[in-house]
Design a protein around this motif. Structure first.
Motif, PDB file in Angstrom:
ATOM      1  N   ALA A   1      45.169  47.525  41.548  1.00 39.36           N
ATOM      2  CA  ALA A   1      44.312  47.438  40.362  1.00 39.36           C
ATOM      3  C   ALA A   1      43.062  46.632  40.695  1.00 39.36           C
ATOM      4  CB  ALA A   1      45.070  46.777  39.224  1.00 39.36           C
ATOM      5  N   LEU A   2      41.933  47.038  40.135  1.00 37.11           N
ATOM      6  CA  LEU A   2      40.685  46.318  40.371  1.00 37.11           C
ATOM      7  C   LEU A   2      40.544  45.180  39.365  1.00 37.11           C
ATOM      8  CD1 LEU A   2      38.196  49.222  41.080  1.00 37.11           C
ATOM      9  CD2 LEU A   2      39.580  47.918  42.668  1.00 37.11           C
ATOM     10  N   ILE A   3      39.769  44.157  39.736  1.00 32.78           N
ATOM     11  CA  ILE A   3      39.658  42.971  38.897  1.00 32.78           C
ATOM     12  C   ILE A   3      38.738  43.169  37.701  1.00 32.78           C
ATOM     13  CG2 ILE A   3      40.207  41.363  40.733  1.00 32.78           C
ATOM     14  CD1 ILE A   3      37.223  40.840  41.072  1.00 32.78           C
ATOM     15  N   ASN A   4      37.808  44.126  37.774  1.00 33.84           N
ATOM     16  CA  ASN A   4      36.945  44.413  36.627  1.00 33.84           C
ATOM     17  C   ASN A   4      36.614  45.901  36.615  1.00 33.84           C
ATOM     18  OD1 ASN A   4      34.803  44.814  38.453  1.00 33.84           O
ATOM     19  ND2 ASN A   4      34.145  42.695  38.284  1.00 33.84           N
ATOM     20  N   ARG A   5      35.813  46.302  35.660  1.00 35.43           N
ATOM     21  CA  ARG A   5      35.522  47.721  35.449  1.00 35.43           C
ATOM     22  C   ARG A   5      34.123  48.122  35.881  1.00 35.43           C
ATOM     23  NH1 ARG A   5      38.108  48.087  29.399  1.00 35.43           N
ATOM     24  NH2 ARG A   5      40.205  47.519  30.030  1.00 35.43           N
TER      25      ARG A   5
END
Length: 143
Positions: free
Chosen positions: A76-80
């Motif tokens: 999962a990435l930390i932000n969008r």
């Protein structure tokens, strides 16, 4: 000099009826000539796939969750932000053999359209030219 003190001059009257008529006419004119903007919106339900995955094992997957979160592979990435997605995608491509790999963007049915477009923007910023778009199967969305 004729000065008569016994006679009173009448005070001038200001008739407001024509002024009110002009104001009402202007109001009616602006109401008739005003255009009301109606923004059209579409409710789109993304399709579900009942078939097995058709992506080759060498393809890098970018998944978009129902809440708009991004995953590169299983991470999962930390932000969008598209910049973060592009950086994570470059790292995954370098680990897997370079930019000639194929990237598959998978989106949940409830994923916002903006999140899918940002994912495609991030893939483009990473320099990938071979992109496939797919949806998650109904069984995968429940996980």
């Amino acid at each position: 000099m004729n000065l008569r003190r016994g006679r009173h001059r009448e005070e001038p009257e200001l008739n407001l009826a024509p002024l009110i008529d002009v104001v009402f006419l202007l109001l009616i004119f602006f109401m008739v000539t005003t255009t009301f903007v109606r923004e059209a919106g579409l409710d789109i339900t993304l399709p579900e796939s009942s078939a097995a995955r058709s992506a080759a094992p060498e393809a890098v997957e970018v998944s978009v969750g129902a809440d708009g979160t991004y995953y590169v592979g299983e991470q999962a990435l930390i932000n969008r932000r598209p910049e973060t997605l592009a950086k994570a995608l470059r790292e995954a491509l370098e680990a897997g053999g370079g930019e000639q790999q194929r990237v598959v963007v998978r989106a949940a049915a409830q994923a916002p359209h903006q999140a899918v477009v940002r994912a495609l923007d991030g893939v483009g910023r990473a320099g990938v030219e071979r992109v496939s778009i797919a949806t998650l199967r109904a069984a995968e969305e429940a996980d």
